[in-house]
Design a protein around this motif. Structure first.
Motif, PDB file in Angstrom:
ATOM      1  N   TRP A  88      -7.055   4.215   0.938  1.00  0.00           N
ATOM      2  CA  TRP A  88      -6.020   3.330   1.482  1.00  0.00           C
ATOM      3  C   TRP A  88      -6.646   2.162   2.232  1.00  0.00           C
ATOM      4  O   TRP A  88      -6.261   1.011   2.027  1.00  0.00           O
ATOM      5  CB  TRP A  88      -5.121   4.095   2.442  1.00  0.00           C
ATOM      6  CG  TRP A  88      -4.140   5.023   1.805  1.00  0.00           C
ATOM      7  CD1 TRP A  88      -3.737   5.062   0.493  1.00  0.00           C
ATOM      8  CD2 TRP A  88      -3.427   6.064   2.471  1.00  0.00           C
ATOM      9  NE1 TRP A  88      -2.825   6.064   0.319  1.00  0.00           N
ATOM     10  CE2 TRP A  88      -2.610   6.693   1.514  1.00  0.00           C
ATOM     11  CE3 TRP A  88      -3.411   6.524   3.776  1.00  0.00           C
ATOM     12  CZ2 TRP A  88      -1.777   7.752   1.832  1.00  0.00           C
ATOM     13  CZ3 TRP A  88      -2.572   7.579   4.095  1.00  0.00           C
ATOM     14  CH2 TRP A  88      -1.768   8.176   3.133  1.00  0.00           C
TER      15      TRP A  88
ATOM     16  N   SER B  77       0.847  -1.183   0.000  1.00  0.00           N
ATOM     17  CA  SER B  77       0.000   0.000   0.000  1.00  0.00           C
ATOM     18  C   SER B  77       0.885   1.236   0.000  1.00  0.00           C
ATOM     19  O   SER B  77       2.027   1.193   0.461  1.00  0.00           O
ATOM     20  CB  SER B  77      -0.896   0.006   1.246  1.00  0.00           C
ATOM     21  OG  SER B  77      -1.609   1.211   1.337  1.00  0.00           O
ATOM     22  N   HIS B  78       0.338   2.338  -0.517  1.00  0.00           N
ATOM     23  CA  HIS B  78       1.050   3.606  -0.474  1.00  0.00           C
ATOM     24  C   HIS B  78       0.910   4.270   0.894  1.00  0.00           C
ATOM     25  O   HIS B  78       1.560   5.280   1.163  1.00  0.00           O
ATOM     26  CB  HIS B  78       0.519   4.550  -1.556  1.00  0.00           C
ATOM     27  CG  HIS B  78       0.782   4.061  -2.940  1.00  0.00           C
ATOM     28  ND1 HIS B  78       2.047   3.952  -3.463  1.00  0.00           N
ATOM     29  CD2 HIS B  78      -0.052   3.621  -3.911  1.00  0.00           C
ATOM     30  CE1 HIS B  78       1.985   3.481  -4.692  1.00  0.00           C
ATOM     31  NE2 HIS B  78       0.719   3.260  -4.993  1.00  0.00           N
TER      32      HIS B  78
ATOM     33  N   GLY C 132      -8.258  -0.342  -0.080  1.00  0.00           N
ATOM     34  CA  GLY C 132      -7.238  -1.125  -0.775  1.00  0.00           C
ATOM     35  C   GLY C 132      -6.617  -2.185   0.127  1.00  0.00           C
ATOM     36  O   GLY C 132      -6.397  -3.330  -0.288  1.00  0.00           O
ATOM     37  N   ILE C 133      -6.326  -1.815   1.355  1.00  0.00           N
ATOM     38  CA  ILE C 133      -5.753  -2.763   2.314  1.00  0.00           C
ATOM     39  C   ILE C 133      -6.743  -3.883   2.602  1.00  0.00           C
ATOM     40  O   ILE C 133      -6.373  -5.064   2.608  1.00  0.00           O
ATOM     41  CB  ILE C 133      -5.319  -2.021   3.601  1.00  0.00           C
ATOM     42  CG1 ILE C 133      -4.126  -1.113   3.295  1.00  0.00           C
ATOM     43  CG2 ILE C 133      -4.999  -3.007   4.721  1.00  0.00           C
ATOM     44  CD1 ILE C 133      -3.816  -0.105   4.378  1.00  0.00           C
TER      45      ILE C 133
ATOM     46  N   ILE D 197      -1.141   1.247   7.811  1.00  0.00           N
ATOM     47  CA  ILE D 197      -1.299  -0.152   7.404  1.00  0.00           C
ATOM     48  C   ILE D 197      -1.495  -1.034   8.635  1.00  0.00           C
ATOM     49  O   ILE D 197      -2.390  -1.891   8.670  1.00  0.00           O
ATOM     50  CB  ILE D 197      -0.093  -0.636   6.567  1.00  0.00           C
ATOM     51  CG1 ILE D 197      -0.025   0.118   5.247  1.00  0.00           C
ATOM     52  CG2 ILE D 197      -0.179  -2.140   6.319  1.00  0.00           C
ATOM     53  CD1 ILE D 197       1.256  -0.121   4.460  1.00  0.00           C
TER      54      ILE D 197
END
Length: 184
Positions: free
Chosen positions: A150, A94-95, A153-154, A101
């Motif tokens: 984010w 991930s960014h 996406g995670i 995270i």
């Protein structure tokens, strides 16, 4: 055949290590585990042995990220769940910053519990309500839209890991003949 699905096998096996074998009350001793039948006609003691065997088989044959994804999602063992969460954080691409995270993986593995704070099981990991506030996860205060992207996406990465792990577990358990439709 012992388990109707791979998910029931995984959940049952991961729960088996949290079942205590401590001394029981007098009324509990009246129940003979060898005569109690569960689900598919398997005695409770045989089911416990099967659950422990499935646990060991999956632990030894799944790749670590698959094992950790299943433990983080389905285990009720506090120590193993925390270890699995820690092992998953570096695996998630991930960014987002590491802190974000780590919190996102933890929130995914330990979703908020419903109910009054004092009415929950003490055997479950319960995080404080403010833990789930995305604003606390990013000290640089990036836009909410970014933080939500984010997190989504995670979560997608983690859910895909669980899906991959279930497919791998199903292949292992199919070979062993413990899933429905696999008995000779």
């Amino acid at each position: 055949m012992i388990y109707p699905s791979v998910q029931s096998a995984v959940v049952s096996a991961l729960a088996a290590e949290c079942i205590d074998n401590t001394s029981k009350q007098a009324w509990q001793k009246l129940i003979d585990l060898d005569t109690v039948r569960v689900g598919s006609g398997v005695s409770a003691s045989d089911r416990m042995q099967a659950d422990c065997w499935v646990f060991a088989r999956l632990h030894s044959q799944l790749i670590p990220r698959h094992w950790n994804a299943l433990v983080a999602k389905y285990s009720t063992h506090k120590g193993r769940k925390v270890q699995a969460i820690s092992a998953l954080v570096p695996v998630v691409a991930s960014h987002a910053p590491r802190l974000f995270i780590g919190n996102a993986v933890t929130a995914w593995a330990i979703p908020p519990m419903k109910g009054a704070a004092g009415k929950r099981s003490v055997d479950m990991i319960v995080l404080p309500e403010q833990f789930y506030d995305l604003n606390r996860w990013d000290p640089e205060a990036r836009p909410e839209r970014t933080r939500r992207r984010w997190r989504q996406g995670i979560n997608e990465v983690l859910e895909s890991l669980v899906t991959e792990a279930m497919v791998a577990a199903e292949n292992i358990l199919d070979r062993e003949g413990v899933l429905s439709g696999n008995c000779a």
